[in-house]
Design an enzyme around this catalytic site. Sequence first.
Site, mmCIF file in Angstrom:
data_model
loop_
_atom_site.group_PDB
_atom_site.id
_atom_site.type_symbol
_atom_site.label_atom_id
_atom_site.label_comp_id
_atom_site.label_asym_id
_atom_site.label_seq_id
_atom_site.Cartn_x
_atom_site.Cartn_y
_atom_site.Cartn_z
ATOM 1 C CG HIS A 113 -0.388 0.187 2.522
ATOM 2 N ND1 HIS A 113 -0.137 -0.859 3.376
ATOM 3 C CD2 HIS A 113 0.008 1.301 3.178
ATOM 4 C CE1 HIS A 113 0.371 -0.395 4.501
ATOM 5 N NE2 HIS A 113 0.474 0.916 4.412
ATOM 6 C CG ASP A 143 0.138 -4.035 2.899
ATOM 7 O OD1 ASP A 143 0.066 -3.379 1.852
ATOM 8 O OD2 ASP A 143 0.357 -3.520 4.005
ATOM 9 C CB SER A 221 2.971 1.789 6.182
ATOM 10 O OG SER A 221 1.785 1.837 6.908
#
Length: 373
Positions: A113, A143, A221
Amino acid sequence: MKKKQKLLSLFLGIVLVVSVLSGGCDYLSQPINSDNTDSTSTPIDADWTFPTPQQNLPELANYAMVVAMVKPAVVAVDVEYITQDIFGRQTVAVASGSGFIIDPSGYIITNNHVVEGGSTVTVTLSDGRTFTASQVVTDSRTDLAVIKVDTLGEDLPFVYIGDSSALEVGEPVAAIGNALGLGITMKGGWISRLDAQITVDQSVTLYGLIGTDVAINEGNSGGPLVNMAGEVIGITSAKIAEVGVEGVGYAININSARTFIEELVKKGYITRPFMGVAGILTVDSSIQSYFRLGIDRGVLIRGVSEGGPAEKAGLMANDVILAINGQPVLTDEELILAIHGKKIGDKIEVSYFRDGVTATVTLTLAETPPPES
């Protein structure tokens, strides 16, 4: 005001998948569905292998020493996106995330992402060096993404890989990353939960996550979660927050991720055990009534893939699966977990209900077909 739990932005999203590691169940989303369009990358190197975990690295005395060891190999990831306004004019937007170098020749792990849909991906090391990605391979279900940069002959710093199966609740850990896009920073805390699962949306549930009370912010992230030996044991991915309650961070455990990452680099997509059924629904009173089923438990399958394992075994749309290898499955999640940890080529016994009759067939799990180019 009533407290309401919500899943925050996941810093642009997160999804995971089934694992077939020797340790058993890890995490997955929808491995039994015939749709495999989530992996769309071109392979980088068919001969590349994921680095071997370190053995018995000594624990460091404090977080400062951990940061000094790991920070040089953590990168800020900046992604440019081409957007369009309401008048049809194109503009460039920039989003930031994190990553870490696992191979000095220029392999960087991050989250899907973080880079998904980006037109240009740039990574910046803590020493100020900047590289533009020459290739990016991604998989939305896990992911996970791998960024390859041309090092121009430079050897890059790299992290050491740990063993996430050895983790214990209460163990101190640190998340290092580009929090809020302000540069590489560190937050410390403890492991609060192992083998956690969270639901991202109606179609994706994440399993095998490492839960931690480390403060995780947007931009973290893709960064590493490390133990006190400075070994990467997880990939920071999401945060769940509840009104009035301190946030809980989550990371993908590195033991699960390593297999997927290696496949992404070698193949450009991830192979998954494939049952060949789609549209699974937990049978409850409303499902029983709506589809006029003669049973009030199990998992309804709304379709089977043409030529897939389920069809070959004799399963049909609107069959209700009751058990896998003799173990009852009462929910769609239980059916997914029953396939969870199985290998391509494994034979499973599937008990099902059809037209008032219960029967059992043997089904051989296949490899999920690769995505169409």
